[in-house]
Design a protein around this motif. Structure first.
Motif, PDB file in Angstrom:
ATOM      1  N   GLN A 104      -3.776   5.803  -7.708  1.00 52.78           N
ATOM      2  CA  GLN A 104      -4.966   5.779  -6.862  1.00 52.78           C
ATOM      3  C   GLN A 104      -5.392   4.452  -6.495  1.00 52.78           C
ATOM      4  O   GLN A 104      -5.525   3.503  -7.008  1.00 52.78           O
ATOM      5  CB  GLN A 104      -6.288   6.282  -7.605  1.00 52.78           C
ATOM      6  N   CYS A 105      -5.484   4.274  -5.187  1.00 47.68           N
ATOM      7  CA  CYS A 105      -5.596   2.811  -4.651  1.00 47.68           C
ATOM      8  C   CYS A 105      -6.324   2.717  -3.283  1.00 47.68           C
ATOM      9  O   CYS A 105      -6.517   4.161  -2.665  1.00 47.68           O
ATOM     10  CB  CYS A 105      -4.074   2.094  -4.460  1.00 47.68           C
ATOM     11  N   GLU A 106      -6.814   1.701  -2.768  1.00 50.17           N
ATOM     12  CA  GLU A 106      -7.474   1.673  -1.733  1.00 50.17           C
ATOM     13  C   GLU A 106      -7.328   0.068  -1.122  1.00 50.17           C
ATOM     14  O   GLU A 106      -7.003  -0.945  -1.971  1.00 50.17           O
ATOM     15  CB  GLU A 106      -9.143   1.579  -1.851  1.00 50.17           C
ATOM     16  N   TYR A 123       0.868  -1.272  -0.044  1.00 55.77           N
ATOM     17  CA  TYR A 123       0.016  -0.070   0.005  1.00 55.77           C
ATOM     18  C   TYR A 123       0.892   1.150  -0.072  1.00 55.77           C
ATOM     19  O   TYR A 123       0.470   2.103  -0.667  1.00 55.77           O
ATOM     20  CB  TYR A 123      -1.128   0.071   1.291  1.00 55.77           C
ATOM     21  N   SER A 165       0.316   3.517  -3.495  1.00 67.05           N
ATOM     22  CA  SER A 165      -0.597   4.702  -3.260  1.00 67.05           C
ATOM     23  C   SER A 165       0.333   5.948  -3.736  1.00 67.05           C
ATOM     24  O   SER A 165      -0.130   7.029  -3.832  1.00 67.05           O
ATOM     25  CB  SER A 165      -0.923   4.915  -1.823  1.00 67.05           C
TER      26      SER A 165
END
Length: 446
Positions: free
Chosen positions: A391-393, A383, A387
């Motif tokens: 765009q990430c989650e 992560y 990131s």
């Protein structure tokens, strides 16, 4: 054909080993069945033990016992370099694969043999071969490194359970090809070569040369079709003809009918299709008669397989992806087949301990990937790095990922290509793929 009075050994009681025991017993041989672990833990795999002696490969006397047989049938998961094989090999005991054993003891004069090897695309290619050939009215046996062992086919012929097939289509691994003596294909393919199986080969060259055994004993009347051999084509000098196949630029360049019937995406699948057409033509199969049969084929399970979903979404289950190369191949396929669509990548799984970092691996897809959904052990580790570029989650599991996709994505390509092993959350990639299919059906279905 008979092995009456001969004593042979079969090592490895997986599906090919058990099939070899059955064939050898029916041919009259006395069989030494060998497997790792306590005999009581695996003896149930052999239904008829009347002609068998069962022994663990951990037994102190195993090397000596293997030195007293006529020959050894070696399962592909066991290396020829294993310590317990050193003595029998030094005494000249022949060690062959299950494919070779079946070939030696079967009459294939009424069949044509098509063999396919390579690093990537083997299973997809032989599956398309099978579908097109059957659609063209041919009887087919499909097996080898996929599905049913050739020894099972040989055994069923022997006992009259089946008739000879028009075509024998075999997926062959490097491990199987290492231990051939007389096996010969009518036509063959080496789809590609790239680094693989570092646990068995000291170099990519050793791995490539094992693949090259597919052409052994093929002569000037037969052909091996080849793709990108990673520079090793200079070392590939078989006695048969070789024809290099380039990747087609479009489905239409192969046949207009494929635009309606062929659903696999990406240039690598165009290459796989091209190989199948050339191989079938070589053995006289009218593949155009089978094109319509491809309409229901959406890919081999969990290998970039398109799944039914609601309008606007193109969902692909690539749960078999356990490395970055597989994932970048999937991304390239999405970019090739859906150039104007947004792509949403689902990434995560068990950390390997090496090569896990993102680095520049996805840089060329920066303009293509709209968002990355990270989950699991590797997702948490990746992560901070991901990131900074995309765009990430981050999510704890696939349940959370697919539920979020359901609420926020109306259209585009949903690409589940994890790039990591499944073992942080699943027993294997099959369970991972099944779970993703279930979630797609529940949340993103029609």
């Amino acid at each position: 054909m008979s092995l009456q009075g001969k004593k042979i050994a079969v090592i490895g009681m997986g599906v090919s080993g058990v099939a070899s025991v059955e064939l050898a017993s029916s041919l009259g041989a006395s069989v030494l069945a060998v497997n790792s672990g306590n005999v009581g833990d695996w003896s149930h795999k052999i239904e008829d033990q009347s002609k068998c002696t069962l022994i663990s490969q951990d037994d102190m006397t195993i090397s000596q016992k293997l030195s007293e047989v006529s020959f050894i049938v070696l399962s592909p998961g066991i290396a020829r370099e294993s310590d317990f094989l050193e003595l029998p090999l030094s005494k000249g005991i022949s060690v062959i694969s299950e494919i070779e054993f079946a070939y030696q003891n079967t009459d294939f004069s009424d069949s044509k043999i098509i063999s396919v090897t390579g690093t990537n695309g083997k299973t997809t290619t032989v599956t398309i071969l099978d579908i097109l050939a059957r659609g063209a009215g041919k009887s087919v046996f499909l097996g080898g490194n996929i599905g049913t062992p050739l020894a099972t086919y040989a055994h069923e012929l022997l006992i009259g359970k089946r008739a000879a097939a028009d075509l024998i289509i075999l997926e062959l691994s490097s491990f199987q090809l290492e231990s051939m003596k007389t096996f010969k294909s009518d036509v063959a393919a080496i789809l590609n070569i790239s680094a693989n199986h570092g646990e068995r080969y000291d170099s990519v060259a050793g791995y490539a040369y094992a693949k090259f055994h597919i052409a052994d004993r093929m002569d000037s009347s037969s052909t091996v079709y080849i793709g990108d051999l990673d520079g090793f084509e200079k070392d590939f000098n078989p006695s048969c003809k070789t024809i290099f196949l380039e990747t087609p630029k479009s489905l239409s360049s192969l046949d207009e009918e494929f635009n309606k019937s062929f659903h696999l995406i990406g240039p690598h699948n165009l290459s796989n299709l091209n190989f199948t057409l050339r191989l079938l033509e070589d053995v006289g199969v009218q593949w155009r008669d089978g094109i319509e049969s491809l309409s229901d084929f959406h890919g081999v399970s969990y290998r970039l397989q398109k799944r039914p979903s609601r309008e606007g979404l193109e969902v692909f289950n690539d749960a078999k992806s356990t490395n970055w190369e597989a994932t970048t191949t999937a991304l390239s396929a999405a970019a090739f087949s859906y150039p104007r669509s947004k792509t949403y990548l689902l990434l995560g799984g068990q950390l390997r301990g090496h090569g896990d970092e993102l680095g520049a691996k996805l840089d060329k897809f920066k303009d293509k990937i709209t968002k990355i959904y990270l989950y699991g052990e590797s997702g948490k580790s990746l992560y901070p790095e991901v990131s900074n570029k995309f765009q990430c989650e981050l999510f704890s599991d696939l349940n959370e990922v697919v539920r979020k996709i359901d609420t926020e994505i109306e259209g585009g390509v949903i690409l589940f290509s994890p790039a990591f092993p499944s073992f942080d959350l699943y027993d294997n990639y099959l369970r991972r793929g099944e779970h993703f299919d279930h979630l797609v059906s529940e949340y993103l279905g029609l």
